[in-house]
Design a protein around this motif. Structure first.
Motif, PDB file in Angstrom:
ATOM      1  N   GLY A 218       0.822  -1.221   0.000  1.00 15.59           N
ATOM      2  CA  GLY A 218       0.000   0.000   0.000  1.00 15.59           C
ATOM      3  C   GLY A 218       0.849   1.261   0.000  1.00 15.59           C
ATOM      4  N   VAL A 219       0.185   2.397   0.214  1.00 12.43           N
ATOM      5  CA  VAL A 219       0.864   3.707   0.177  1.00 12.43           C
ATOM      6  C   VAL A 219       0.414   4.503   1.397  1.00 12.43           C
ATOM      7  N   ILE A 220       1.349   5.229   1.985  1.00 11.87           N
ATOM      8  CA  ILE A 220       0.996   6.066   3.145  1.00 11.87           C
ATOM      9  C   ILE A 220       1.226   7.513   2.748  1.00 11.87           C
ATOM     10  N   LYS A 221       0.216   8.390   2.915  1.00 14.45           N
ATOM     11  CA  LYS A 221       0.405   9.797   2.533  1.00 14.45           C
ATOM     12  C   LYS A 221      -0.320  10.742   3.479  1.00 14.45           C
ATOM     13  N   LYS A 222      -0.005  12.015   3.356  1.00 10.02           N
ATOM     14  CA  LYS A 222      -0.569  13.047   4.224  1.00 10.02           C
ATOM     15  C   LYS A 222      -2.091  13.079   4.074  1.00 10.02           C
ATOM     16  N   GLY A 223      -2.796  13.295   5.218  1.00  8.95           N
ATOM     17  CA  GLY A 223      -4.259  13.408   5.173  1.00  8.95           C
ATOM     18  C   GLY A 223      -4.994  12.096   5.342  1.00  8.95           C
ATOM     19  N   GLN A 224      -4.248  10.966   5.391  1.00  4.58           N
ATOM     20  CA  GLN A 224      -4.924   9.677   5.597  1.00  4.58           C
ATOM     21  C   GLN A 224      -5.320   9.502   7.058  1.00  4.58           C
ATOM     22  N   ASN A 225      -6.439   8.823   7.272  1.00  2.00           N
ATOM     23  CA  ASN A 225      -6.796   8.387   8.623  1.00  2.00           C
ATOM     24  C   ASN A 225      -6.201   7.009   8.825  1.00  2.00           C
ATOM     25  N   HIS A 235      -5.568   7.978  14.060  1.00  2.00           N
ATOM     26  CA  HIS A 235      -4.911   9.293  13.967  1.00  2.00           C
ATOM     27  C   HIS A 235      -4.948   9.790  12.524  1.00  2.00           C
ATOM     28  N   LEU A 236      -4.766  11.114  12.374  1.00  2.00           N
ATOM     29  CA  LEU A 236      -4.733  11.730  11.046  1.00  2.00           C
ATOM     30  C   LEU A 236      -3.289  12.126  10.741  1.00  2.00           C
ATOM     31  N   ILE A 237      -2.752  11.646   9.616  1.00  2.00           N
ATOM     32  CA  ILE A 237      -1.343  11.949   9.280  1.00  2.00           C
ATOM     33  C   ILE A 237      -1.220  13.403   8.813  1.00  2.00           C
ATOM     34  N   ASP A 238      -0.263  14.129   9.401  1.00  2.00           N
ATOM     35  CA  ASP A 238      -0.077  15.518   8.955  1.00  2.00           C
ATOM     36  C   ASP A 238       1.289  15.758   8.308  1.00  2.00           C
ATOM     37  N   LEU A 250       8.083  14.432   2.100  1.00  2.00           N
ATOM     38  CA  LEU A 250       7.786  13.694   0.868  1.00  2.00           C
ATOM     39  C   LEU A 250       6.265  13.653   0.674  1.00  2.00           C
ATOM     40  N   PRO A 251       5.796  13.525  -0.590  1.00  2.00           N
ATOM     41  CA  PRO A 251       4.342  13.433  -0.791  1.00  2.00           C
ATOM     42  C   PRO A 251       3.774  12.110  -0.275  1.00  2.00           C
ATOM     43  N   GLU A 252       4.552  11.019  -0.392  1.00  2.00           N
ATOM     44  CA  GLU A 252       4.046   9.703   0.044  1.00  2.00           C
ATOM     45  C   GLU A 252       5.203   8.738   0.250  1.00  2.00           C
ATOM     46  N   LEU A 253       4.887   7.638   0.920  1.00  2.00           N
ATOM     47  CA  LEU A 253       5.838   6.524   1.048  1.00  2.00           C
ATOM     48  C   LEU A 253       5.178   5.299   0.422  1.00  2.00           C
ATOM     49  N   GLY A 254       5.867   4.668  -0.529  1.00  2.00           N
ATOM     50  CA  GLY A 254       5.302   3.504  -1.219  1.00  2.00           C
ATOM     51  C   GLY A 254       5.832   2.210  -0.635  1.00  2.00           C
ATOM     52  N   PRO A 255       5.441   1.060  -1.214  1.00  2.00           N
ATOM     53  CA  PRO A 255       5.897  -0.229  -0.692  1.00  2.00           C
ATOM     54  C   PRO A 255       7.421  -0.348  -0.754  1.00  2.00           C
ATOM     55  N   VAL A 273       6.545  -0.275  19.438  1.00  2.00           N
ATOM     56  CA  VAL A 273       7.447  -0.814  18.407  1.00  2.00           C
ATOM     57  C   VAL A 273       6.928  -2.178  17.947  1.00  2.00           C
ATOM     58  N   GLY A 274       6.821  -2.356  16.627  1.00  2.00           N
ATOM     59  CA  GLY A 274       6.354  -3.632  16.078  1.00  2.00           C
ATOM     60  C   GLY A 274       4.874  -3.635  15.718  1.00  2.00           C
ATOM     61  N   ASP A 275       4.143  -2.552  16.068  1.00  2.00           N
ATOM     62  CA  ASP A 275       2.714  -2.463  15.743  1.00  2.00           C
ATOM     63  C   ASP A 275       2.538  -2.322  14.222  1.00  2.00           C
ATOM     64  N   THR A 276       1.340  -2.632  13.733  1.00  2.00           N
ATOM     65  CA  THR A 276       1.045  -2.519  12.304  1.00  2.00           C
ATOM     66  C   THR A 276       0.128  -1.323  12.072  1.00  2.00           C
ATOM     67  N   ILE A 277       0.496  -0.471  11.104  1.00  2.00           N
ATOM     68  CA  ILE A 277      -0.318   0.706  10.779  1.00  2.00           C
ATOM     69  C   ILE A 277      -1.098   0.393   9.496  1.00  2.00           C
ATOM     70  N   THR A 278      -2.401   0.667   9.533  1.00  2.00           N
ATOM     71  CA  THR A 278      -3.232   0.467   8.344  1.00  2.00           C
ATOM     72  C   THR A 278      -4.209   1.637   8.244  1.00  2.00           C
ATOM     73  N   THR A 279      -4.973   1.702   7.159  1.00  5.21           N
ATOM     74  CA  THR A 279      -5.923   2.818   7.024  1.00  5.21           C
ATOM     75  C   THR A 279      -7.256   2.432   7.656  1.00  5.21           C
ATOM     76  N   VAL A 280      -8.004   3.440   8.088  1.00  2.00           N
ATOM     77  CA  VAL A 280      -9.313   3.199   8.712  1.00  2.00           C
ATOM     78  C   VAL A 280     -10.305   2.712   7.651  1.00  2.00           C
ATOM     79  N   LYS A 281     -10.250   3.326   6.421  1.00  2.00           N
ATOM     80  CA  LYS A 281     -11.234   3.004   5.362  1.00  2.00           C
ATOM     81  C   LYS A 281     -11.056   1.602   4.804  1.00  2.00           C
ATOM     82  N   ASN A 282      -9.799   1.239   4.510  1.00  6.39           N
ATOM     83  CA  ASN A 282      -9.558  -0.052   3.852  1.00  6.39           C
ATOM     84  C   ASN A 282      -8.487  -0.809   4.646  1.00  6.39           C
TER      85      ASN A 282
END
Length: 601
Positions: A218-225, A235-238, A250-255, A273-282
């Protein structure tokens, strides 16, 4: 956006002092990460204490752009990991975020214990390992011998090992080429639900908690929940970016990419440390494997020497906690030392570093009580209690059994020191598991109770072997032990700060030693002071501080002997009364000295 085939994520594995941070400096300089003017030695070590001791405490990450000999530009993500055993879990998460590792071995010293522990972790993660023989310009360097040692001890093919000297800049280009050629590119699906591993986090006074992440899919970018799957918070990424080693947005971080995010988080304990971050929507279906709660292993009390500094100590500990979620504390009081905190640490080095940082950065004078480990009390009513503080031990009649933590220790040492090291381990109730020879050095494996190691085992090991022995350990669970609480009584009053849990076989020797030390440290009073070590109601050691004498018969000149006797009897009565009502003043220095040297039996 960088093509996956042009990304290389790697960490550097090495024993303390084998030149890991210096090699990182050279790689940053060679790829133009910092100009010569901005460069400093051990640029990835932020704290003064890290630079002074030559150890890495916090894992650091830096992104470098390297133009290889084939003309292609590669993105290299370097993770500088701590080498010390206390931070083994941080190392394992950093390694899980990489596909390969540089194994740095000192060409003069050869393979050491901590190198081995971290290499095996790296092999478990299926890493491609590139051996680098560092310090080849030293007169004592024996690269061929060390190459054979790597093959014999670790079982890695070292025929392609890179010969380098990070200090003088030899072989740096070869190291960079080996990274590009031999470490595999990461895999990942850009269109899959976001899965990012939380590798590390630290507190920034302006940005809040900064989280270091490795994006798997996936991709992580500003404004994602986003959501922490194990922590459960949203949390909301700023801000999204990377370290070069200066912060770059950077605009985003890719795989496959490693970078940082901020999300206005104030409390570092939410970012495990070691937790998994994912998006709220998907969201992702399940967290990434390998997460474990970090548990403190060693506990001790921290008290201010001056009682007026208590509030200052509370503020300082709270500020330190902002940057170190693995450090825990709660308030405690002691009759002898006043108000303070019971603190939990990952190990002895961690304890020492926190103590030194409190003393240096916050200008505090501290008394540290004797370190203790967590005991499991199995009570007769079927409940299990965890005991951190020996002073809180319940009545022995209610205890079915006490279990203490054990470790498996691997010690490397030159052959001539082997005898005294074996004796040290036997004295500490060790069980020998293995003894093999590697070149001219012995490798000993022992099982030891952790409470015998937390005092001064490491110092004794270093002094016995003149600094040549290296030591690494991991916990192997708890075992039933014949443990008792030893109290120290001064003038028949128990001193809670000096009580400790010891094995019954060692209690007498340690009690006698403690009494002898206190006899030298407590000043004389006008009455006799007994110092006793006791287990329950049984006294196992005693020393007596003689009373200060005053010559009451000095004014008797001439006359009958009965006058002198009468005066001496009167004085005897007074001393008896004084002993009943007099309180013994134990100076702070006596506490500090007794606790610091509490185990040199």
């Amino acid at each position: 956006m960088t093509d996956l085939s042009h990304i290389r994520n790697f960490s550097i594995i090495a024993h303390i002092d084998h030149g890991k941070s210096t090699l990182a400096d050279r790689l940053i300089q060679r790829t133009g990460g910092l100009t010569d003017r901005e460069m400093s030695a051990q640029v990835l070590d932020n704290m003064d204490i890290e630079k002074e001791r030559g150890i890495t405490i916090k894992a650091q990450t830096v992104r470098l752009d390297y133009v290889a000999k084939n003309g292609e530009t590669y993105e290299l993500n370097l993770m500088d990991t701590p080498g010390h055993v206390d931070f083994a879990y941080e190392v394992s998460r950093s390694l899980a975020a990489c596909e390969g590792a540089l194994l740095v071995v000192d060409a003069a010293q050869g393979v050491e214990a901590q190198t081995l522990a971290n290499v095996y972790q790296s092999i478990e993660h299926d890493h491609e390992i590139v051996p680098v023989l560092n310090k080849i310009d030293l007169p004592a360097a024996e690269p061929e011998k060390v190459r054979a040692e790597i093959e014999e001890v670790i079982g890695l093919d070292a025929s392609q090992a890179v010969l380098a000297s990070a200090k003088s800049g030899i072989g740096i280009d070869e190291v960079l080429e080996a990274i590009v050629a031999r470490i595999p590119a990461p895999k990942g699906d850009r269109d899959a639900p976001l899965e990012a591993m939380l590798v590390d986090s630290w507190y920034d006074p302006y940005l809040g908690v900064v989280i270091l992440v490795r994006v798997m899919n996936g991709v992580i970018k500003k404004g994602q929940n986003i959501k922490f799957m194990i922590g459960g918070t949203e949390h909301l990424i700023d801000r999204v970016g990377c370290m070069r080693p200066k912060i770059e947005a950077l605009p985003e971080l890719g795989p496959g990419e490693i970078g940082f995010i901020t999300a206005q988080i104030k409390d570092i304990s939410q970012t495990r440390v070691g937790d998994t971050i994912t998006t709220v929507k998907n969201p992702a279906a399940k967290p990434l494997p390998g997460f474990k709660e970090v548990q403190p292993v060693v506990f001790c009390g921290l008290f201010p020497v001056d009682a007026n500094d208590f509030e200052k100590l509370r503020d300082s500990i709270s500020k330190l906690r902002l940057n170190d979620a693995s450090f825990s504390f709660e308030m405690e009081t002691s009759a002898a030392l006043g108000f303070g905190f019971r603190c939990g640490f990952l190990g002895l080095l961690h304890l020492e570093i926190i103590q030194e940082r409190l003393t240096r950065e916050y200008d505090l004078d501290l008394i540290t009580t004797a370190p203790s480990v967590v005991y499991e009390m199995h009570m007769k009513d079927g409940t299990v209690r965890h005991l951190h503080n020996p002073a809180d031990m319940p009545d022995p009649n209610h205890i079915e059994m006490i279990e203490e933590p054990w470790i498996e220790a691997v010690i490397y040492c030159p052959d001539e020191y082997l005898g005294s090291i074996l004796k040290l381990c036997q004295d500490r109730r060790g069980i020998q598991k293995n003894l093999t020879y590697v070149g001219g050095r012995a490798q000993v494996t022992y099982e030891l109770p952790l409470n015998e190691v937390v005092f001064d085992f490491y110092d004794r090991l270093k002094s016995i072997s003149r600094g040549y022995a290296s030591f690494d350990y991991h916990q192997i669970g708890t075992r039933d032990g014949d443990l008792v609480k030893m109290s120290i009584l001064v003038n028949n009053e128990p001193v809670d700060a000096l009580s400790m849990i010891v094995h019954r076989s060692a209690a007498e020797a340690r009690g006698r030693h403690m009494c002898e030390r206190l006899k030298d440290l407590i000043p004389r009073h006008l009455f006799k002071i007994p110092i006793q070590a006791a287990i329950g109601g049984k006294v196992i050691a005693r020393e007596t501080i003689a009373a200060m004498r005053k010559d009451v018969t000095a004014k008797c000149y001439g006359g009958d002997i009965t006058r002198k006797k009468k005066l001496l009897e009167k004085q005897k009565e007074g001393k008896k009364r004084m002993r009943e009502y007099g309180s013994v003043q134990i100076p702070q220095e006596a506490f500090i000295a007794a606790l610091r040297m509490g185990d040199e039996s």
